[in-house]
Scaffold this active site. Structure first.
Site, mmCIF file in Angstrom:
data_model
loop_
_atom_site.group_PDB
_atom_site.id
_atom_site.type_symbol
_atom_site.label_atom_id
_atom_site.label_comp_id
_atom_site.label_asym_id
_atom_site.label_seq_id
_atom_site.Cartn_x
_atom_site.Cartn_y
_atom_site.Cartn_z
ATOM 1 N N THR A 1 24.683 41.501 37.997
ATOM 2 C CA THR A 1 24.740 40.334 37.115
ATOM 3 C C THR A 1 25.545 39.263 37.836
ATOM 4 O O THR A 1 26.400 39.568 38.667
ATOM 5 C CB THR A 1 25.403 40.669 35.774
ATOM 6 O OG1 THR A 1 26.756 41.091 36.004
ATOM 7 C CG2 THR A 1 24.651 41.761 35.038
ATOM 8 N N MET B 1 31.676 35.601 41.155
ATOM 9 C CA MET B 1 32.095 36.815 40.454
ATOM 10 C C MET B 1 30.895 37.383 39.733
ATOM 11 O O MET B 1 30.150 36.661 39.089
ATOM 12 C CB MET B 1 33.191 36.502 39.458
ATOM 13 C CG MET B 1 33.633 37.695 38.663
ATOM 14 S SD MET B 1 34.412 38.953 39.663
ATOM 15 C CE MET B 1 35.936 38.130 40.060
ATOM 16 N N CYS B 2 30.718 38.678 39.857
ATOM 17 C CA CYS B 2 29.521 39.294 39.316
ATOM 18 C C CYS B 2 29.818 40.726 38.884
ATOM 19 O O CYS B 2 30.972 41.158 38.877
ATOM 20 C CB CYS B 2 28.401 39.293 40.365
ATOM 21 S SG CYS B 2 28.073 37.663 41.090
ATOM 22 N N GLY B 3 28.771 41.436 38.531
ATOM 23 C CA GLY B 3 28.876 42.840 38.198
ATOM 24 C C GLY B 3 27.891 43.634 39.020
ATOM 25 O O GLY B 3 26.788 43.163 39.329
#
Length: 531
Positions: free
Chosen positions: A45, A1-3
């Site tokens: 991110t 999971m990231c941005g």
């Protein structure tokens, strides 16, 4: 999971971009990076989940670069493997099983692809000005607002929220900012310091199950969603869907459930079960926080329930939870499906009323012209969907107006505490099996899951669905607080297009609409600096 964050075109500012990327730190507190693009940048991110291998981000695959948020479910896959599977799937026109939002930069063709998974599990917002060639996109709204500056309220989308509880065309409540639709791919060409949209296409859910057995397929989906080196917890609501998931997980897996003040307990005592209390005295403060994290108004009172759970799970140190989301949409678990059966026959108006409630009466808060145009828009959407057939109409409305908002709610509130939400019912091709099954019979919904749960828990007994929402009938203080808040902020809500909102209307308003308008008012207050 990231941005994910990207900014291309006139007005790009590197310092501002880096500041906006910091606004996604909670989505990826274990890594951050960006690369330069023609007249822009692509950033990411990282919150490692499938594997902790360290590598520069955005991820380089061959000569391509990917900013990537989510998971592709493949055994022993590291992030570079997941990017490769996504790339190959896009090339073949078949997305792999997973949940993802992707920004793929291909220097050899100067093309940038934005892609969202077919169910819309992972969100992706974008702002595109075709005349200027400006493109900005992000996993959340706030980095976009950092880059764009003040935006005017999207009055049309606000009117849709007032009448239906959701937006109808993938718009946000900020003018010009939209969501990439579930399964949608946008392909841009970058050149001359601008971004040009050259192609738009959709990828429907098409994962074929490996078995014809719902039990085997759900078991496989759960195993895929449990594949992480992070400790995983299960969110229990007491309903059928999370109860069924619990029959597969290890007894010592942590479980979290809400204990709502004055509400009947629906979860039986289980090993390693954490009870999270939510009382009326915390209602407005938790709701305000939830609205800020969600970035929109909503009819879903589960919003602050998810916020309370997210904070408790985050405080306990977890980065991964299993959810039962999607089962009601795939297996037809809501009472509305019984009303929508084809034998009863429906025109566009009756179909829309079953779905959205009395949207025509709620629209009376708006000017007569806006209300008339909105009613026509709602009925045109229903009519268009029905022309494709009864089940196709339900599938379309389910995907865009039920499932997508629910999944976005789970993502934004849980990721506010760096927690990845995994949804087994939406994987391993279970949706294909659901559509081939008999889902309704003799007034009972979700027949296949009912039968499966009865097999796995012989003492379980079917009950009519209880929605995961606040028990306002037992929360008079919260209802009174909402009414008081709206009376105090009646004038400012008129500035958002609710021109006929008056104290008498607020005093007579039902609890569901009180909640929707309260979230609208809180959104207006929390984002005042951006409007």
């Amino acid at each position: 999971m990231c941005g994910i964050l990207g900014d291309i075109g006139p007005g790009f500012d590197g310092t501002q971009f880096r500041q906006a990327l910091q606004g996604l730190h909670h989505r990826g507190p274990y890594g951050e990076g960006y690369i330069d693009l023609p007249a822009g940048a692509l950033g990411m991110t990282r919150l490692p989940m499938s594997g902790a291998t360290s590598l520069p981000i955005p991820v380089r695959f061959r000569e391509n670069f990917a900013a990537y948020n989510g998971e592709v479910y493949s055994p022993n896959a590291e992030i570079i493997d997941e990017v490769r599977l996504l790339y190959e799937g896009i090339e073949k026109g078949e997305l792999p099983d997973g949940m993802f939002a992707l920004a793929l930069w291909q220097p050899h063709s100067a093309s940038l692809i934005l892609q969202r998974d077919s169910y819309g599990i992972k969100p992706l917002y974008y702002f595109y000005q075709a005349d200027r060639g400006r493109l900005i996109f992000s996993s959340e709204l706030m980095p976009l607002l950092t880059l764009l500056g003040n935006r005017t309220p999207n009055i049309a989308a606000i009117a849709q929220i007032v009448a239906t509880g959701v937006t109808l065309e993938g718009e946000s409540l900020f003018s010009g900012i939209r969501l990439v639709a579930p399964g949608e791919q946008l392909r841009f060409r970058l050149g001359d310091g601008k971004a040009l949209l050259v192609q738009r296409q959709h990828f429907p859910p098409q994962t074929e199950p490996t078995s014809t057995s719902i039990e085997e397929t759900l078991g496989e989906a759960i195993n895929r969603c449990k594949a992480t080196f992070r400790p995983t917890a299960l969110l229990l609501s007491g309903g059928m869907d999370s109860t069924l998931l619990n029959t597969w997980v290890e007894p010592d897996m942590a479980k979290f459930t809400l204990a709502l003040e004055n509400a009947e307990e629906t979860v039986c005592s289980k090993s390693n079960l954490h009870w999270i209390s939510l009382e009326q005295t915390a209602f407005m403060s938790v709701l305000r926080k939830a609205v800020k994290n969600f970035g929109a108004a909503t009819r879903m009172s589960s919003l602050l329930m998810y916020q309370q759970l997210a904070d408790a799970v985050g405080d306990a140190g977890y980065h991964c939870v299993l959810l039962g989301e999607g089962a009601d949409e795939l297996f037809w678990g809501y009472p509305r499906y019984l009303d929508l059966q084809p034998s009863t026959g429906h025109d566009a108006v009756s179909f829309a009323r079953i779905w959205f409630g009395d949207y025509q009466n709620k629209a009376k808060l708006l000017s007569s012209q806006v209300a008339s145009e909105l009613n026509e828009q709602i009925e045109a959407l229903a009519s268009s969907a029905l022309r494709k057939g009864y089940e196709a109409a339900i599938d379309y409305f389910d995907l865009h107006y039920s499932l997508e908002p629910l999944l976005r709610r789970a993502d934004h509130l849980l990721m506010s505490r760096a927690i990845e939400a995994r949804t087994p019912y939406l994987h391993a091709g279970l949706g294909m099996l659901a559509s081939r099954s008999t889902r309704l019979a003799e007034g009972i919904t979700k027949i296949p899951l009912c039968n499966l749960l009865q097999q796995r828990l012989p003492n379980w007994q079917w009950k009519p669905k209880q929605h995961f929402r606040l028990p306002f009938s037992y929360w008079p203080k919260a209802v009174q607080e909402m009414r008081h808040h709206l009376l105090e902020n009646c004038e400012t809500l008129r500035d958002l297009g609710l021109v006929n909102l008056a104290p008498a209307y607020i005093e007579a308003m039902d609890n569901a609409q009180l909640f929707t308008l309260t979230t609208l008012s809180l959104w207006q207050q929390e984002y005042e600096v951006n409007l």
